[in-house]
Design a protein around this motif. Structure first.
Motif, PDB file in Angstrom:
ATOM      1  N   GLN A 239     100.876 -19.439   1.274  1.00 60.18           N
ATOM      2  CA  GLN A 239     102.291 -19.073   1.132  1.00 60.18           C
ATOM      3  C   GLN A 239     102.462 -17.554   1.090  1.00 60.18           C
ATOM      4  O   GLN A 239     103.407 -17.012   1.669  1.00 60.18           O
ATOM      5  N   LEU A 240     101.522 -16.870   0.432  1.00 56.66           N
ATOM      6  CA  LEU A 240     101.579 -15.401   0.383  1.00 56.66           C
ATOM      7  C   LEU A 240     101.463 -14.800   1.776  1.00 56.66           C
ATOM      8  O   LEU A 240     102.203 -13.874   2.131  1.00 56.66           O
ATOM      9  N   GLU A 241     100.539 -15.330   2.578  1.00 58.17           N
ATOM     10  CA  GLU A 241     100.370 -14.795   3.926  1.00 58.17           C
ATOM     11  C   GLU A 241     101.609 -15.057   4.794  1.00 58.17           C
ATOM     12  O   GLU A 241     101.962 -14.239   5.649  1.00 58.17           O
ATOM     13  N   GLN A 242     102.250 -16.194   4.574  1.00 55.92           N
ATOM     14  CA  GLN A 242     103.484 -16.465   5.328  1.00 55.92           C
ATOM     15  C   GLN A 242     104.560 -15.438   5.000  1.00 55.92           C
ATOM     16  O   GLN A 242     105.270 -14.963   5.888  1.00 55.92           O
ATOM     17  N   TRP A 243     104.693 -15.107   3.719  1.00 56.88           N
ATOM     18  CA  TRP A 243     105.680 -14.097   3.341  1.00 56.88           C
ATOM     19  C   TRP A 243     105.312 -12.733   3.927  1.00 56.88           C
ATOM     20  O   TRP A 243     106.182 -11.983   4.370  1.00 56.88           O
ATOM     21  N   ARG A 244     104.019 -12.409   3.933  1.00 61.54           N
ATOM     22  CA  ARG A 244     103.595 -11.132   4.528  1.00 61.54           C
ATOM     23  C   ARG A 244     103.878 -11.100   6.024  1.00 61.54           C
ATOM     24  O   ARG A 244     104.257 -10.059   6.571  1.00 61.54           O
ATOM     25  N   ASP A 245     103.664 -12.236   6.693  1.00 62.04           N
ATOM     26  CA  ASP A 245     103.983 -12.295   8.129  1.00 62.04           C
ATOM     27  C   ASP A 245     105.473 -12.059   8.368  1.00 62.04           C
ATOM     28  O   ASP A 245     105.857 -11.373   9.324  1.00 62.04           O
ATOM     29  N   ARG A 246     106.296 -12.621   7.516  1.00 63.28           N
ATOM     30  CA  ARG A 246     107.739 -12.423   7.671  1.00 63.28           C
ATOM     31  C   ARG A 246     108.129 -10.975   7.405  1.00 63.28           C
ATOM     32  O   ARG A 246     109.051 -10.443   8.044  1.00 63.28           O
ATOM     33  N   VAL A 247     107.445 -10.321   6.491  1.00 64.38           N
ATOM     34  CA  VAL A 247     107.691  -8.895   6.258  1.00 64.38           C
ATOM     35  C   VAL A 247     107.330  -8.091   7.506  1.00 64.38           C
ATOM     36  O   VAL A 247     108.074  -7.191   7.930  1.00 64.38           O
ATOM     37  N   ASP A 248     106.180  -8.426   8.128  1.00 66.71           N
ATOM     38  CA  ASP A 248     105.778  -7.725   9.349  1.00 66.71           C
ATOM     39  C   ASP A 248     106.794  -7.943  10.470  1.00 66.71           C
ATOM     40  O   ASP A 248     107.134  -7.013  11.219  1.00 66.71           O
ATOM     41  N   GLN A 249     107.264  -9.179  10.580  1.00 67.29           N
ATOM     42  CA  GLN A 249     108.267  -9.467  11.604  1.00 67.29           C
ATOM     43  C   GLN A 249     109.555  -8.691  11.343  1.00 67.29           C
ATOM     44  O   GLN A 249     110.166  -8.141  12.268  1.00 67.29           O
ATOM     45  N   THR A 250     109.952  -8.605  10.082  1.00 70.07           N
ATOM     46  CA  THR A 250     111.160  -7.854   9.739  1.00 70.07           C
ATOM     47  C   THR A 250     110.965  -6.368   9.989  1.00 70.07           C
ATOM     48  O   THR A 250     111.907  -5.663  10.384  1.00 70.07           O
ATOM     49  N   ASP A 251     109.733  -5.867   9.776  1.00 71.48           N
ATOM     50  CA  ASP A 251     109.451  -4.461  10.074  1.00 71.48           C
ATOM     51  C   ASP A 251     109.689  -4.171  11.557  1.00 71.48           C
ATOM     52  O   ASP A 251     110.249  -3.123  11.917  1.00 71.48           O
ATOM     53  N   ARG A 252     109.253  -5.107  12.403  1.00 70.84           N
ATOM     54  CA  ARG A 252     109.481  -4.901  13.841  1.00 70.84           C
ATOM     55  C   ARG A 252     110.975  -4.930  14.163  1.00 70.84           C
ATOM     56  O   ARG A 252     111.471  -4.114  14.947  1.00 70.84           O
ATOM     57  N   GLN A 253     111.694  -5.857  13.572  1.00 70.03           N
ATOM     58  CA  GLN A 253     113.137  -5.939  13.809  1.00 70.03           C
ATOM     59  C   GLN A 253     113.854  -4.702  13.262  1.00 70.03           C
ATOM     60  O   GLN A 253     114.813  -4.214  13.862  1.00 70.03           O
ATOM     61  N   LEU A 254     113.361  -4.192  12.138  1.00 68.00           N
ATOM     62  CA  LEU A 254     113.946  -2.980  11.568  1.00 68.00           C
ATOM     63  C   LEU A 254     113.698  -1.779  12.477  1.00 68.00           C
ATOM     64  O   LEU A 254     114.577  -0.930  12.652  1.00 68.00           O
ATOM     65  N   ALA A 255     112.517  -1.722  13.076  1.00 70.54           N
ATOM     66  CA  ALA A 255     112.222  -0.624  14.000  1.00 70.54           C
ATOM     67  C   ALA A 255     113.132  -0.686  15.225  1.00 70.54           C
ATOM     68  O   ALA A 255     113.635   0.338  15.705  1.00 70.54           O
ATOM     69  N   VAL A 256     113.354  -1.908  15.734  1.00 73.03           N
ATOM     70  CA  VAL A 256     114.260  -2.065  16.883  1.00 73.03           C
ATOM     71  C   VAL A 256     115.680  -1.666  16.494  1.00 73.03           C
ATOM     72  O   VAL A 256     116.378  -0.966  17.246  1.00 73.03           O
ATOM     73  N   ALA A 257     116.122  -2.090  15.305  1.00 78.82           N
ATOM     74  CA  ALA A 257     117.474  -1.746  14.854  1.00 78.82           C
ATOM     75  C   ALA A 257     117.624  -0.245  14.681  1.00 78.82           C
ATOM     76  O   ALA A 257     118.679   0.335  15.012  1.00 78.82           O
ATOM     77  N   THR A 258     116.591   0.420  14.179  1.00 80.14           N
ATOM     78  CA  THR A 258     116.640   1.880  14.027  1.00 80.14           C
ATOM     79  C   THR A 258     116.715   2.559  15.385  1.00 80.14           C
ATOM     80  O   THR A 258     117.454   3.535  15.572  1.00 80.14           O
ATOM     81  N   THR A 259     115.977   2.032  16.365  1.00 80.93           N
ATOM     82  CA  THR A 259     116.030   2.593  17.714  1.00 80.93           C
ATOM     83  C   THR A 259     117.427   2.435  18.312  1.00 80.93           C
ATOM     84  O   THR A 259     117.950   3.356  18.966  1.00 80.93           O
ATOM     85  N   GLN A 260     118.038   1.283  18.116  1.00 85.35           N
ATOM     86  CA  GLN A 260     119.384   1.061  18.619  1.00 85.35           C
ATOM     87  C   GLN A 260     120.381   2.017  17.952  1.00 85.35           C
ATOM     88  O   GLN A 260     121.286   2.543  18.607  1.00 85.35           O
ATOM     89  N   LEU A 261     120.216   2.244  16.670  1.00 85.76           N
ATOM     90  CA  LEU A 261     121.112   3.179  15.976  1.00 85.76           C
ATOM     91  C   LEU A 261     120.884   4.610  16.454  1.00 85.76           C
ATOM     92  O   LEU A 261     121.836   5.408  16.531  1.00 85.76           O
ATOM     93  N   THR A 262     119.635   4.959  16.790  1.00 87.66           N
ATOM     94  CA  THR A 262     119.337   6.292  17.305  1.00 87.66           C
ATOM     95  C   THR A 262     120.096   6.564  18.595  1.00 87.66           C
ATOM     96  O   THR A 262     120.492   7.697  18.866  1.00 87.66           O
ATOM     97  N   ARG A 263     120.293   5.514  19.406  1.00 90.74           N
ATOM     98  CA  ARG A 263     121.055   5.692  20.654  1.00 90.74           C
ATOM     99  C   ARG A 263     122.449   6.250  20.393  1.00 90.74           C
ATOM    100  O   ARG A 263     123.034   6.928  21.220  1.00 90.74           O
ATOM    101  N   TRP A 264     123.006   5.984  19.198  1.00 90.07           N
ATOM    102  CA  TRP A 264     124.377   6.414  18.903  1.00 90.07           C
ATOM    103  C   TRP A 264     124.446   7.642  18.001  1.00 90.07           C
ATOM    104  O   TRP A 264     125.330   8.480  18.180  1.00 90.07           O
ATOM    105  N   VAL A 265     123.539   7.764  17.039  1.00 88.32           N
ATOM    106  CA  VAL A 265     123.666   8.858  16.061  1.00 88.32           C
ATOM    107  C   VAL A 265     122.487   9.812  16.093  1.00 88.32           C
ATOM    108  O   VAL A 265     122.440  10.749  15.286  1.00 88.32           O
ATOM    109  N   GLY A 266     121.518   9.614  16.991  1.00 87.54           N
ATOM    110  CA  GLY A 266     120.402  10.539  17.089  1.00 87.54           C
ATOM    111  C   GLY A 266     119.443  10.429  15.908  1.00 87.54           C
ATOM    112  O   GLY A 266     119.184   9.349  15.377  1.00 87.54           O
TER     113      GLY A 266
END
Length: 341
Positions: free
Chosen positions: A190-217
């Motif tokens: 169960q711990l590893e599953q939660w860690r995997d979800r954190v890693d997946q969210t990190d990737r989604q957060l990086a994509v979201a930050t890149t999308q925001l950079t397109r507008w605000v630098g």
């Protein structure tokens, strides 16, 4: 010193970017309102639509002018054989001519063309407002996406910490004989599953930050402020929705296109009227002969108006009906979307 509107926007973007760069160093949070303002100041799409507006305004002035006069130069009745072959002066019928011709466009046509160009300029203004609204919307959505992903990561990290405590507790119980080894494996899984979800969210957060950079630098990497309360407007919960949605940028743009189509109908009706052309020509002959002055009037013959001018008017009327139907359908679509949301 004078600055054009795009120059002022660029200066504003530099100033706002500098402020946010300094704020990022101090770890000041980037609010939703600040992100929208920064995206508006930096957007080159807004500059492009402003240039389109300027071009349309210039064309509105040009559309109301009469056609340029036509300069005519010519030689008439030039001998090709005999003793006066290719002589410009010896034959009494040979004339060297210079003239000018002007189309006398009806004032109703010029007015219709001017109105049509003005509707185009207004449509460009509406398109600029729509582009500005789209930029602000997309910047806001990018900010909200990054904020959501950041919150999700924090929640998952809390779950990871809880799962780590659960693993420690289960291992302690196993060593004391109060739990089975399968319980330890289940807790670790169960711990590893939660860690995997954190890693997946990190990737989604990086994509979201890149999308925001397109507008605000670079300001996209700054910490985000708290999410504001997003309350529904009064008209969406019981007001006059149809009237309020008329000001929606997309619907306003379609209404302006309908106005352009109506102006096209006016121009087509005006084109059914015939314009005269006047020509004045001075013809010079040999020194022994009199010079000549000619005046001509030209009138186009609409010999097949039923299949040309009338067809053109019918086509413009059909396009106007199309624009009206499309706007009415878009109004219904937006009302349904708002009600569903």
């Amino acid at each position: 010193m004078f600055f054009s509107f795009p120059d002022v926007q660029r200066l504003g973007a530099v100033a706002v970017t500098s402020l946010f760069a300094a704020g990022a160093q101090a770890q000041s949070p980037l609010s939703l309102e600040q992100a929208v303002q920064l995206a508006t100041a930096q957007s080159r799409l807004v500059d492009a639509t402003q240039a389109q507006v300027h071009a349309a305004r210039e064309m509105a002035v040009a559309a109301g002018q009469r056609p340029d006069p036509v300069l005519k130069l010519g030689v008439a009745n030039l001998p090709l054989d005999g003793p006066d072959r290719l002589s410009l002066t010896r034959d009494f019928m040979t004339m060297r001519s210079v003239g000018v011709m002007q189309e006398l466009t009806r004032s109703e046509k010029l007015q219709a063309r001017t109105e049509r160009a003005e509707r185009e300029a207004e449509a460009a203004e509406t398109a600029r407002a729509q582009t500005l609204a789209n930029v602000q919307r997309d910047a806001a959505l990018a900010w909200l996406d990054r904020s959501t992903q950041q919150t999700m990561k924090e929640l998952l990290q809390a779950q990871v910490r809880e799962a780590e405590l659960q693993v420690q507790s289960t291992e302690t119980l196993f060593r004391s004989g109060k739990a089975m080894q399968a319980d330890v494996f289940a807790a670790r899984g169960q711990l590893e599953q939660w860690r995997d979800r954190v890693d997946q969210t990190d990737r989604q957060l990086a994509v979201a930050t890149t999308q925001l950079t397109r507008w605000v630098g670079d300001a996209a990497t700054a910490p985000l402020g708290p999410r504001p309360d997003l309350a529904l407007p009064a008209w969406a919960t019981g007001g006059d929705m149809a009237q309020a949605l008329k000001h929606h940028p997309a619907l306003a743009a379609m209404a302006q296109q309908e106005a352009v189509a109506a102006a096209d109908v006016h121009v087509a009706r005006a084109n059914q009227q015939i314009d005269w052309s006047a020509e004045l020509m001075y013809s010079q002959r040999g020194p022994a002969y009199s010079n000549m002055l000619s005046f001509n009037l030209s009138l186009p013959l609409q010999w097949d108006a039923r299949n040309r001018q009338d067809r053109e008017l019918s086509a413009k009327l059909a396009l106007l009906e199309q624009a009206r139907a499309q706007r009415a359908d878009a109004q219904r679509v937006h009302e349904a979307e708002v009600r569903a949301m």
